[in-house]
Design a protein around this motif. Structure first.
Motif, PDB file in Angstrom:
ATOM      1  N   PHE A 103       0.826  -1.212   0.000  1.00  0.00           N
ATOM      2  CA  PHE A 103       0.000   0.000   0.000  1.00  0.00           C
ATOM      3  C   PHE A 103       0.858   1.259   0.000  1.00  0.00           C
ATOM      4  CE2 PHE A 103       0.200  -1.450   4.467  1.00  0.00           C
ATOM      5  CZ  PHE A 103       0.758  -0.336   5.083  1.00  0.00           C
ATOM      6  N   PHE A 104       2.167   1.110  -0.234  1.00  0.00           N
ATOM      7  CA  PHE A 104       3.049   2.281  -0.258  1.00  0.00           C
ATOM      8  C   PHE A 104       2.705   3.181  -1.451  1.00  0.00           C
ATOM      9  CE2 PHE A 104       5.396  -1.268  -2.287  1.00  0.00           C
ATOM     10  CZ  PHE A 104       5.619  -0.751  -3.557  1.00  0.00           C
ATOM     11  N   PRO A 105       2.882   4.500  -1.302  1.00  0.00           N
ATOM     12  CA  PRO A 105       2.495   5.423  -2.369  1.00  0.00           C
ATOM     13  C   PRO A 105       3.577   5.663  -3.411  1.00  0.00           C
ATOM     14  CG  PRO A 105       3.174   6.675  -0.473  1.00  0.00           C
ATOM     15  CD  PRO A 105       3.267   5.227  -0.063  1.00  0.00           C
ATOM     16  N   GLU A 106       4.833   5.408  -3.043  1.00  0.00           N
ATOM     17  CA  GLU A 106       5.933   5.749  -3.943  1.00  0.00           C
ATOM     18  C   GLU A 106       6.110   4.684  -5.027  1.00  0.00           C
ATOM     19  OE1 GLU A 106       8.077   3.874  -0.286  1.00  0.00           O
ATOM     20  OE2 GLU A 106       6.160   4.824  -0.794  1.00  0.00           O
ATOM     21  N   ASP A 107       7.038   4.927  -5.951  1.00  0.00           N
ATOM     22  CA  ASP A 107       7.343   3.950  -6.983  1.00  0.00           C
ATOM     23  C   ASP A 107       7.969   2.707  -6.359  1.00  0.00           C
ATOM     24  OD1 ASP A 107       6.456   5.332  -9.279  1.00  0.00           O
ATOM     25  OD2 ASP A 107       8.295   6.516  -9.340  1.00  0.00           O
ATOM     26  N   ASP A 108       7.817   1.583  -7.042  1.00  0.00           N
ATOM     27  CA  ASP A 108       8.443   0.352  -6.602  1.00  0.00           C
ATOM     28  C   ASP A 108       9.962   0.511  -6.622  1.00  0.00           C
ATOM     29  OD1 ASP A 108       9.620  -2.479  -7.074  1.00  0.00           O
ATOM     30  OD2 ASP A 108       7.540  -2.877  -6.534  1.00  0.00           O
ATOM     31  N   ASP A 109      10.634  -0.060  -5.615  1.00  0.00           N
ATOM     32  CA  ASP A 109      12.082   0.107  -5.550  1.00  0.00           C
ATOM     33  C   ASP A 109      12.838  -0.882  -6.428  1.00  0.00           C
ATOM     34  OD1 ASP A 109      11.450  -2.079  -3.965  1.00  0.00           O
ATOM     35  OD2 ASP A 109      13.088  -1.732  -2.550  1.00  0.00           O
ATOM     36  N   THR A 110      12.124  -1.833  -7.062  1.00  0.00           N
ATOM     37  CA  THR A 110      12.792  -2.779  -7.960  1.00  0.00           C
ATOM     38  C   THR A 110      12.146  -2.845  -9.345  1.00  0.00           C
ATOM     39  OG1 THR A 110      11.435  -4.592  -7.081  1.00  0.00           O
ATOM     40  CG2 THR A 110      13.597  -4.228  -6.071  1.00  0.00           C
ATOM     41  N   LEU A 111      10.836  -2.594  -9.441  1.00  0.00           N
ATOM     42  CA  LEU A 111      10.142  -2.684 -10.726  1.00  0.00           C
ATOM     43  C   LEU A 111       9.925  -1.289 -11.309  1.00  0.00           C
ATOM     44  CD1 LEU A 111       7.376  -5.291  -9.798  1.00  0.00           C
ATOM     45  CD2 LEU A 111       9.534  -5.725 -10.997  1.00  0.00           C
ATOM     46  N   SER A 112      10.197  -1.152 -12.582  1.00  0.00           N
ATOM     47  CA  SER A 112      10.000   0.142 -13.240  1.00  0.00           C
ATOM     48  C   SER A 112       9.030   0.065 -14.420  1.00  0.00           C
ATOM     49  CB  SER A 112      11.349   0.695 -13.740  1.00  0.00           C
ATOM     50  OG  SER A 112      11.960  -0.214 -14.643  1.00  0.00           O
ATOM     51  N   HIS A 113       8.568  -1.140 -14.769  1.00  0.00           N
ATOM     52  CA  HIS A 113       7.633  -1.283 -15.893  1.00  0.00           C
ATOM     53  C   HIS A 113       6.543  -2.284 -15.511  1.00  0.00           C
ATOM     54  CE1 HIS A 113       6.379  -0.951 -20.074  1.00  0.00           C
ATOM     55  NE2 HIS A 113       6.078  -2.231 -19.984  1.00  0.00           N
ATOM     56  N   PRO A 114       5.288  -1.898 -15.727  1.00  0.00           N
ATOM     57  CA  PRO A 114       4.840  -0.567 -16.148  1.00  0.00           C
ATOM     58  C   PRO A 114       5.057   0.432 -15.024  1.00  0.00           C
ATOM     59  CG  PRO A 114       2.963  -1.913 -15.566  1.00  0.00           C
ATOM     60  CD  PRO A 114       4.145  -2.813 -15.509  1.00  0.00           C
ATOM     61  N   PRO A 115       5.104   1.694 -15.359  1.00  0.00           N
ATOM     62  CA  PRO A 115       5.445   2.689 -14.348  1.00  0.00           C
ATOM     63  C   PRO A 115       4.273   3.078 -13.448  1.00  0.00           C
ATOM     64  CG  PRO A 115       5.096   3.764 -16.452  1.00  0.00           C
ATOM     65  CD  PRO A 115       4.983   2.287 -16.704  1.00  0.00           C
ATOM     66  N   GLY A 116       4.644   3.574 -12.270  1.00  0.00           N
ATOM     67  CA  GLY A 116       3.755   4.323 -11.390  1.00  0.00           C
ATOM     68  C   GLY A 116       2.369   3.780 -11.189  1.00  0.00           C
ATOM     69  N   TRP A 172      -2.126   2.632 -20.820  1.00  0.00           N
ATOM     70  CA  TRP A 172      -1.648   1.670 -19.841  1.00  0.00           C
ATOM     71  C   TRP A 172      -1.546   0.272 -20.453  1.00  0.00           C
ATOM     72  CZ3 TRP A 172      -4.669   2.502 -14.581  1.00  0.00           C
ATOM     73  CH2 TRP A 172      -4.218   3.694 -13.990  1.00  0.00           C
ATOM     74  N   GLU A 173      -0.914  -0.624 -19.705  1.00  0.00           N
ATOM     75  CA  GLU A 173      -0.772  -2.020 -20.112  1.00  0.00           C
ATOM     76  C   GLU A 173      -1.326  -2.936 -19.030  1.00  0.00           C
ATOM     77  OE1 GLU A 173       3.257  -3.000 -20.990  1.00  0.00           O
ATOM     78  OE2 GLU A 173       3.623  -1.145 -22.105  1.00  0.00           O
ATOM     79  N   LEU A 174      -2.111  -3.919 -19.447  1.00  0.00           N
ATOM     80  CA  LEU A 174      -2.513  -4.979 -18.536  1.00  0.00           C
ATOM     81  C   LEU A 174      -1.355  -5.954 -18.356  1.00  0.00           C
ATOM     82  CD1 LEU A 174      -6.089  -5.732 -19.896  1.00  0.00           C
ATOM     83  CD2 LEU A 174      -5.571  -4.817 -17.628  1.00  0.00           C
ATOM     84  N   PRO A 175      -1.281  -6.638 -17.228  1.00  0.00           N
ATOM     85  CA  PRO A 175      -0.213  -7.624 -17.069  1.00  0.00           C
ATOM     86  C   PRO A 175      -0.390  -8.784 -18.026  1.00  0.00           C
ATOM     87  CG  PRO A 175      -1.784  -7.752 -15.254  1.00  0.00           C
ATOM     88  CD  PRO A 175      -2.137  -6.527 -16.039  1.00  0.00           C
ATOM     89  N   THR A 176       0.702  -9.248 -18.570  1.00  0.00           N
ATOM     90  CA  THR A 176       0.655 -10.401 -19.476  1.00  0.00           C
ATOM     91  C   THR A 176       0.723 -11.709 -18.705  1.00  0.00           C
ATOM     92  OG1 THR A 176       3.053 -10.303 -19.763  1.00  0.00           O
ATOM     93  CG2 THR A 176       1.697  -9.114 -21.371  1.00  0.00           C
ATOM     94  N   ARG A 177       1.284 -11.660 -17.488  1.00  0.00           N
ATOM     95  CA  ARG A 177       1.343 -12.842 -16.641  1.00  0.00           C
ATOM     96  C   ARG A 177       1.327 -12.407 -15.179  1.00  0.00           C
ATOM     97  NH1 ARG A 177       6.929 -15.903 -17.012  1.00  0.00           N
ATOM     98  NH2 ARG A 177       7.064 -15.645 -14.765  1.00  0.00           N
ATOM     99  N   ILE A 178       0.704 -13.221 -14.372  1.00  0.00           N
ATOM    100  CA  ILE A 178       0.655 -12.975 -12.937  1.00  0.00           C
ATOM    101  C   ILE A 178       1.201 -14.219 -12.247  1.00  0.00           C
ATOM    102  CG2 ILE A 178      -0.894 -12.733 -10.944  1.00  0.00           C
ATOM    103  CD1 ILE A 178      -2.637 -10.917 -12.684  1.00  0.00           C
ATOM    104  N   GLY A 179       2.214 -14.023 -11.405  1.00  0.00           N
ATOM    105  CA  GLY A 179       2.909 -15.159 -10.806  1.00  0.00           C
ATOM    106  C   GLY A 179       2.450 -15.539  -9.420  1.00  0.00           C
ATOM    107  N   ARG A 180       1.700 -14.642  -8.737  1.00  0.00           N
ATOM    108  CA  ARG A 180       1.204 -14.961  -7.396  1.00  0.00           C
ATOM    109  C   ARG A 180      -0.086 -14.200  -7.146  1.00  0.00           C
ATOM    110  NH1 ARG A 180       5.842 -11.364  -4.407  1.00  0.00           N
ATOM    111  NH2 ARG A 180       7.043 -12.214  -6.121  1.00  0.00           N
ATOM    112  N   VAL A 181      -0.947 -14.784  -6.335  1.00  0.00           N
ATOM    113  CA  VAL A 181      -2.217 -14.163  -5.979  1.00  0.00           C
ATOM    114  C   VAL A 181      -2.409 -14.314  -4.473  1.00  0.00           C
ATOM    115  CG1 VAL A 181      -4.725 -14.218  -6.248  1.00  0.00           C
ATOM    116  CG2 VAL A 181      -3.249 -14.717  -8.216  1.00  0.00           C
TER     117      VAL A 181
END
Length: 321
Positions: A172-185, A262-271
């Motif tokens: 629930f953090f508001p900032e950008d991910d510290d490891t993922l940059s795509h898709p952004p924000g 925007w882009e939808l995820p092409t794959r989801i690895g965990r739920v």
């Protein structure tokens, strides 16, 4: 009740403290960093400070949200994580028992459930994670210490009958991910509401609900993440073609996303499956992926906060805590 809220200057604390006050609680904010809702500036690793605030403020219940987090791994040694996340939790539990408390709410994390194997996402299906998933094999010191703190809560319930609720919150953090940059924000956050994220408002509301229900529950561990629209039976397809699964549940999602660029995820690895907190605590989340699409249809503001410039107040102080 007179509630001690640790981590009161943080992102969760700034939403949780006003909600607690609105419920009639008298909140004492406790943090290493100053903040609007922080009354005591100290570390949870400082037992004398804990004892002093319990005595001076007549504390009747604890919500323990203060911790060192995953991004702090780059800034602090492992010992600091043990001091804050483990010893700090022990200090609070011992003080709560000594004061005769009947409830203790601990903010944990879904991150501790992610082993290196799960993180690598090498299987043919998305990993479905609920409170019975295991074995628990945290991949870093953050997860190890949060899991140790959870076990302290379990131990204090077993030995002292202290009613403890553990909330394993998703992102629930508001900032950008510290490891993922795509898709952004904001695009990434919207996607994550499908399977691993919630709003900070829902995270705060879950803590308020846990505080109220702890004596009735006794002890419980709950995943707190926006309700996923997916079913376990879709796990293989989510890994293979997540966009198709999303379009089946939300037929206009591809067009709405495309209009936004925007882009939808092409794959989801965990739920993450948050069904248990909904069933056992009767907790209802206010926001899920459907509200994102509603905002895209109407042009209204997105139902979550994205702030790339957000900096944790903790970074403004010289030491951990």
């Amino acid at each position: 009740m007179r509630v001690l809220l640790t981590g009161s200057s943080g992102w969760l604390g700034r939403f949780l403290a006003p909600m607690l006050r609105a419920q009639g609680h008298r909140v004492t904010g406790f943090d290493v960093a100053p903040g609007v809702d922080t009354d005591v500036i100290a570390s949870v690793a400082d037992r004398a400070a804990i004892d002093r605030v319990f005595t001076e403020r007549g504390i009747e219940a604890v919500i323990h949200g203060g911790a060192l987090h995953k991004p702090d791994i780059a800034r602090y040694p492992k010992q600091a994580f043990v001091d804050v996340n483990v010893t700090g939790t022990l200090n609070l539990l011992e003080a709560a028992v000594a004061a005769g408390h009947d409830r203790f709410v601990f903010t944990s994390t879904t991150s501790l459930m992610i082993s290196q194997a799960i993180r690598d996402e090498a299987g043919d299906s998305a990993v479905w994670l609920d409170e019975d998933s295991g074995p628990i094999e945290p991949r870093n010191i953050y997860g190890v210490t949060k899991y140790a703190a959870e076990q302290l809560c379990r131990l204090f319930h077993a030995e002292h009958r202290l009613n403890c609720i553990i909330l394993r919150t998703g992102r629930f953090f508001p900032e950008d991910d510290d490891t993922l940059s795509h898709p952004p924000g904001a695009n990434l956050k919207a996607n994550e509401l499908l399977h691993r994220r919630l709003t900070v408002e829902d995270a705060a509301r879950a803590h308020v609900a846990a505080l109220a229900r702890a004596p009735e529950i006794g002890f419980g561990t709950y995943i707190v993440s926006a309700p996923t629209p997916f079913a376990r039976e879709e796990a293989a397809e989510l890994k293979r073609d997540a966009a198709a699964v999303i379009a089946r549940h939300f037929p206009d999602a591809p067009a709405l996303y495309a209009a936004r660029g925007w882009e939808l995820p092409t794959r989801i690895g965990r739920v993450y499956d948050s069904g248990r907190i909904q069933r056992e605590l009767g907790f209802a989340f206010d926001t899920d992926f459907a509200q994102v699409l509603d905002a895209l249809r109407t042009g209204d503001a997105l139902p979550f906060v994205h702030d790339a410039s957000y900096t944790s107040p903790q970074l403004q102080v010289p030491g951990p805590g």
